[in-house]
Write an enzyme that holds these catalytic residues in place. Structure first.
Site, PDB file in Angstrom:
ATOM      1  N   LYS A 101     -20.982 -27.132  18.135  1.00 47.03           N
ATOM      2  CA  LYS A 101     -21.145 -27.810  19.417  1.00 47.03           C
ATOM      3  C   LYS A 101     -22.149 -27.034  20.221  1.00 47.03           C
ATOM      4  CE  LYS A 101     -19.886 -30.803  22.536  1.00 47.03           C
ATOM      5  NZ  LYS A 101     -21.277 -31.289  22.497  1.00 47.03           N
ATOM      6  N   LYS A 105     -19.343 -18.375  23.818  1.00 48.60           N
ATOM      7  CA  LYS A 105     -19.043 -19.209  24.982  1.00 48.60           C
ATOM      8  C   LYS A 105     -17.978 -20.245  24.621  1.00 48.60           C
ATOM      9  CE  LYS A 105     -22.611 -20.905  26.984  1.00 48.60           C
ATOM     10  NZ  LYS A 105     -23.759 -21.723  27.432  1.00 48.60           N
ATOM     11  N   LYS A 124     -26.850 -25.132  18.199  1.00 51.59           N
ATOM     12  CA  LYS A 124     -27.859 -25.459  19.224  1.00 51.59           C
ATOM     13  C   LYS A 124     -29.031 -26.111  18.506  1.00 51.59           C
ATOM     14  CE  LYS A 124     -28.783 -25.033  23.645  1.00 51.59           C
ATOM     15  NZ  LYS A 124     -27.882 -25.057  24.810  1.00 51.59           N
ATOM     16  N   GLY A 165     -26.748 -32.336  25.841  1.00 46.85           N
ATOM     17  CA  GLY A 165     -28.006 -32.100  26.556  1.00 46.85           C
ATOM     18  C   GLY A 165     -28.242 -30.621  26.818  1.00 46.85           C
ATOM     19  N   ASP A 166     -29.447 -30.306  27.217  1.00 52.03           N
ATOM     20  CA  ASP A 166     -29.839 -28.972  27.692  1.00 52.03           C
ATOM     21  C   ASP A 166     -31.143 -29.208  28.447  1.00 52.03           C
ATOM     22  OD1 ASP A 166     -29.203 -25.935  27.417  1.00 52.03           O
ATOM     23  OD2 ASP A 166     -31.317 -26.004  26.919  1.00 52.03           O
ATOM     24  N   THR A 196     -21.379 -28.379  34.501  1.00 50.93           N
ATOM     25  CA  THR A 196     -21.875 -26.999  34.389  1.00 50.93           C
ATOM     26  C   THR A 196     -22.032 -26.376  35.777  1.00 50.93           C
ATOM     27  OG1 THR A 196     -23.009 -27.655  32.384  1.00 50.93           O
ATOM     28  CG2 THR A 196     -23.605 -25.529  33.299  1.00 50.93           C
ATOM     29  N   ASN A 216     -30.250 -30.257  36.224  1.00 51.28           N
ATOM     30  CA  ASN A 216     -28.834 -30.637  36.205  1.00 51.28           C
ATOM     31  C   ASN A 216     -27.922 -29.521  36.730  1.00 51.28           C
ATOM     32  OD1 ASN A 216     -26.226 -30.384  34.240  1.00 51.28           O
ATOM     33  ND2 ASN A 216     -26.526 -32.468  34.949  1.00 51.28           N
TER      34      ASN A 216
HETATM   35  P1  NDP Z   1     -32.922 -29.263  33.297  1.00 50.32           P
HETATM   36  O1  NDP Z   1     -33.984 -29.630  32.357  1.00 50.32           O
HETATM   37  O2  NDP Z   1     -32.111 -30.317  33.953  1.00 50.32           O
HETATM   38  O3  NDP Z   1     -33.508 -28.325  34.453  1.00 50.32           O
HETATM   39  C1  NDP Z   1     -34.133 -27.128  34.157  1.00 50.32           C
HETATM   40  C2  NDP Z   1     -34.685 -26.556  35.450  1.00 50.32           C
HETATM   41  O4  NDP Z   1     -35.198 -25.255  35.204  1.00 50.32           O
HETATM   42  C3  NDP Z   1     -35.829 -27.363  36.012  1.00 50.32           C
HETATM   43  O5  NDP Z   1     -35.853 -27.238  37.396  1.00 50.32           O
HETATM   44  C4  NDP Z   1     -37.031 -26.684  35.365  1.00 50.32           C
HETATM   45  O6  NDP Z   1     -38.243 -26.855  36.097  1.00 50.32           O
HETATM   46  C5  NDP Z   1     -36.612 -25.241  35.402  1.00 50.32           C
HETATM   47  N1  NDP Z   1     -37.272 -24.533  34.302  1.00 50.32           N
HETATM   48  C6  NDP Z   1     -37.213 -24.835  32.982  1.00 50.32           C
HETATM   49  N2  NDP Z   1     -37.971 -23.996  32.259  1.00 50.32           N
HETATM   50  C7  NDP Z   1     -38.509 -23.151  33.162  1.00 50.32           C
HETATM   51  C8  NDP Z   1     -39.377 -22.036  33.059  1.00 50.32           C
HETATM   52  N3  NDP Z   1     -39.864 -21.655  31.863  1.00 50.32           N
HETATM   53  N4  NDP Z   1     -39.700 -21.395  34.195  1.00 50.32           N
HETATM   54  C9  NDP Z   1     -39.205 -21.779  35.393  1.00 50.32           C
HETATM   55  N5  NDP Z   1     -38.398 -22.827  35.559  1.00 50.32           N
HETATM   56  C10 NDP Z   1     -38.052 -23.490  34.461  1.00 50.32           C
HETATM   57  O7  NDP Z   1     -31.960 -28.251  32.494  1.00 50.32           O
HETATM   58  P2  NDP Z   1     -30.488 -27.798  32.816  1.00 50.32           P
HETATM   59  O8  NDP Z   1     -30.261 -27.741  34.275  1.00 50.32           O
HETATM   60  O9  NDP Z   1     -29.580 -28.604  31.973  1.00 50.32           O
HETATM   61  O10 NDP Z   1     -30.468 -26.331  32.189  1.00 50.32           O
HETATM   62  C11 NDP Z   1     -30.809 -25.158  32.946  1.00 50.32           C
HETATM   63  C12 NDP Z   1     -30.242 -23.932  32.253  1.00 50.32           C
HETATM   64  O11 NDP Z   1     -28.811 -24.055  32.151  1.00 50.32           O
HETATM   65  C13 NDP Z   1     -30.722 -23.694  30.827  1.00 50.32           C
HETATM   66  O12 NDP Z   1     -30.773 -22.303  30.584  1.00 50.32           O
HETATM   67  C14 NDP Z   1     -29.614 -24.293  29.984  1.00 50.32           C
HETATM   68  O13 NDP Z   1     -29.570 -23.732  28.690  1.00 50.32           O
HETATM   69  C15 NDP Z   1     -28.406 -23.891  30.800  1.00 50.32           C
HETATM   70  N6  NDP Z   1     -27.195 -24.667  30.562  1.00 50.32           N
HETATM   71  C16 NDP Z   1     -27.175 -26.029  30.730  1.00 50.32           C
HETATM   72  C17 NDP Z   1     -26.023 -26.734  30.510  1.00 50.32           C
HETATM   73  C18 NDP Z   1     -25.927 -28.185  30.772  1.00 50.32           C
HETATM   74  O14 NDP Z   1     -24.808 -28.712  30.708  1.00 50.32           O
HETATM   75  N7  NDP Z   1     -26.991 -28.886  31.107  1.00 50.32           N
HETATM   76  C19 NDP Z   1     -24.804 -26.067  30.003  1.00 50.32           C
HETATM   77  C20 NDP Z   1     -24.904 -24.624  29.946  1.00 50.32           C
HETATM   78  C21 NDP Z   1     -26.082 -23.979  30.185  1.00 50.32           C
HETATM   79  P3  NDP Z   1     -39.343 -27.919  35.561  1.00 50.32           P
HETATM   80  O15 NDP Z   1     -38.807 -29.251  35.960  1.00 50.32           O
HETATM   81  O16 NDP Z   1     -40.570 -27.515  36.272  1.00 50.32           O
HETATM   82  O17 NDP Z   1     -39.419 -27.723  34.075  1.00 50.32           O
END
Ligand code: NDP
Length: 444
Positions: free
Chosen positions: A90, A114, A126, A165-166, A209, A240
């Site tokens: 997962k 986790k 993943k 998603g991620d 999250t 997200n």
């Molecule tokens: P989204 O794609 O919804 O959002 C990612 C955000 O981070 C955007 O604002 C994006 O900006 C920014 N971002 C991405 N890459 C970079 C970078 N290289 N430098 C600076 N900003 C960056 O993703 P999520 O919110 O789902 O995920 C965010 C983090 O949380 C990740 O590390 C993910 O692995 C982790 N996570 C997510 C979960 C989930 O349920 N969604 C669960 C557990 C962990 P821009 O739009 O400019 O790319």
């Protein structure tokens, strides 16, 4: 040489170009030293650490698709099925140009511990691709997702491997992926989580999250006799996780003053107007700088620097290694006393060491952001039962799961005389369950 050092050397030699994977393995094994040293002979004989650090399977494949100009594009897809000792694999799918095998392996490795911490029966995996959804039309995203699933469907299933998603994968992408899976297999099953509510999704998964992160922060504060009310919070990202962390923090009476994206960050001293952020980000997939067009009193700064904003609490919710030693020092100098990771491994090792050595309260991502995968597991349960729980039911379970994770993490740290070291606590608590399950299942 100690068993931990031996394995670390071997992991680096065997996977020379995978620096994020080295970083994740090092962080986990270093903090497990006390536990491993107690069982060193047995673990060494069973090659336990070598097995934990080697994915059960790495799948890498070609993803050809046609863009809006009729040009064929080729991306690389991955699924790393890391460890199935405690349940089906997962973990999310990430679509971002930076994706490579090392990044997916680091994420899969973290996911194992986790998922174990959630207390739910899910193994770790993943996946993703170096495809960049930014600026692509809906049709292009669909063409990519269909091609990606045409290969991936051979390896996944409701009881085998359940992606979610991620970064870059939200409701739209999950919908296209699910549609193609169903078309190829004829199965209407819970093979993906984060689905839309009309086709098997769970209420509160979108929020999980970010909400879970705040539930964790509340527990961390409670242990210090504090509350979230009135605290100033800086959150990076505006996707997200960041959006729903902001929402829940505001509900608890905190003041969130900053958000960012990969171009820059906004600072709104009056507190972020979340409805406006949702309209920009969720409504039209815009950039965070558009915020100041409607709120001229806020300030937009291009580039990095969000961690120089004074705050009590910092929640990195964007991506790996977004917060380095200098950032950690700036946070501390400006009065920040608590950091909890919404993103996966957003703090560099040096930043993490700094928090721990300087009395900051710190919760690593594998515990703090586990609410997403936990709620995904709740979505799997609802799919198996052909039932839908209410928002309140799911949210209440999420709340209990996060409070439980906090308890497990702090107790595990205490058990090994490292009270307050939640990095060690999270790794130990996650590791012990996986090891027990692996040992019981023989040499596999
Ligand atoms: P989204 O794609 O919804 O959002 C990612 C955000 O981070 C955007 O604002 C994006 O900006 C920014 N971002 C991405 N890459 C970079 C970078 N290289 N430098 C600076 N900003 C960056 O993703 P999520 O919110 O789902 O995920 C965010 C983090 O949380 C990740 O590390 C993910 O692995 C982790 N996570 C997510 C979960 C989930 O349920 N969604 C669960 C557990 C962990 P821009 O739009 O400019 O790319």
């Amino acid at each position: 040489m100690s068993y931990v050092d031996e394995v670390l050397e071997r992991v680096i030699a065997k996977n020379p170009s995978e620096k994020e994977f080295h970083q994740a393995v090092k962080e986990v094994l270093e903090s497990l030293r006390v536990v491993i040293e107690k069982n060193e002979d047995k673990y060494r004989k069973d090659a336990l650490l070598e097995r934990i650090c080697e994915p059960e399977r790495v799948i890498s494949f070609r993803v050809p698709w046609v863009d809006d100009n009729g040009q064929v594009q080729v991306n690389r897809g991955f699924r790393v099925q890391f460890n199935s000792a405690i349940g089906p694999y997962k973990g999310g799918l990430r679509l971002h140009p930076s994706v490579n095998q090392g990044i997916i392996k680091f994420l899969g490795f973290e996911q194992v511990f986790k998922n174990s911490l959630t207390g739910l029966p899910i193994g770790g995996g993943k996946g993703g691709s170096d495809f960049d959804p930014k600026g692509k039309s809906d049709r292009e995203v669909m063409a990519f997702c269909q091609s990606f699933m045409t290969e991936l469907h051979k390896y996944i299933g409701a009881d085998t491997d359940v992606p979610a998603g991620d970064i870059g994968v939200g409701a739209r992408e999950i919908g296209y992926l699910y549609g193609q899976y169903k078309r190829l297999t004829g199965l209407y099953e819970g093979v993906l989580t984060g689905k839309g509510l009309t086709y098997g999704g769970s209420l509160a998964r979108t929020e999980a999250t970010g909400y879970g992160l705040i539930y964790m922060v509340v527990e961390m504060l409670k242990a210090e006799g504090k509350t979230l009310e009135g605290q100033t919070v800086v959150i990076s990202g505006s996707g997200n996780v960041a959006i729903y962390a902001t929402e829940k923090a505001q509900q608890y009476g905190a003041k969130v003053v900053a958000l960012s994206d990969s171009n820059g960050y906004i600072y709104d001293k009056d507190g972020i107007d979340l409805a406006l952020v949702k309209e920009i980000k969720e409504g039209r997939r815009g950039r965070i700088k558009e915020y100041i067009e409607k709120k001229p009193s806020a300030v937009y700064t291009e580039g990095k620097g969000i961690w120089t904003i004074p705050c009590d609490i910092a929640l990195p919710c964007a991506t790996q290694n977004e917060l380095d030693l200098e950032d950690a020092k700036a946070l501390k100098a400006n009065g920040c006393f608590l950091v909890a990771e919404g993103a996966n491994m957003p703090s560099t090792q040096a930043a993490t060491d700094f928090y721990l050595e300087n009395g900051m309260i710190f919760m690593p991502g594998k515990a703090a952001n586990a609410g997403g995968v936990a709620t995904s597991a709740l979505e799997m349960s609802q799919n198996s039962q052909r039932l839908s729980w209410t928002f309140e039911e799911v949210d209440a379970k999420l709340h209990d799961i996060m409070a439980n994770i906090f308890k497990k993490v702090s107790e595990a740290a205490k058990k090994y005389d490292m009270e307050g070291n939640y990095v060690a606590g999270a790794n130990i608590a996650g590791f012990e369950k996986v090891v027990e399950a692996m040992t019981a299942q023989g040499i596999v």
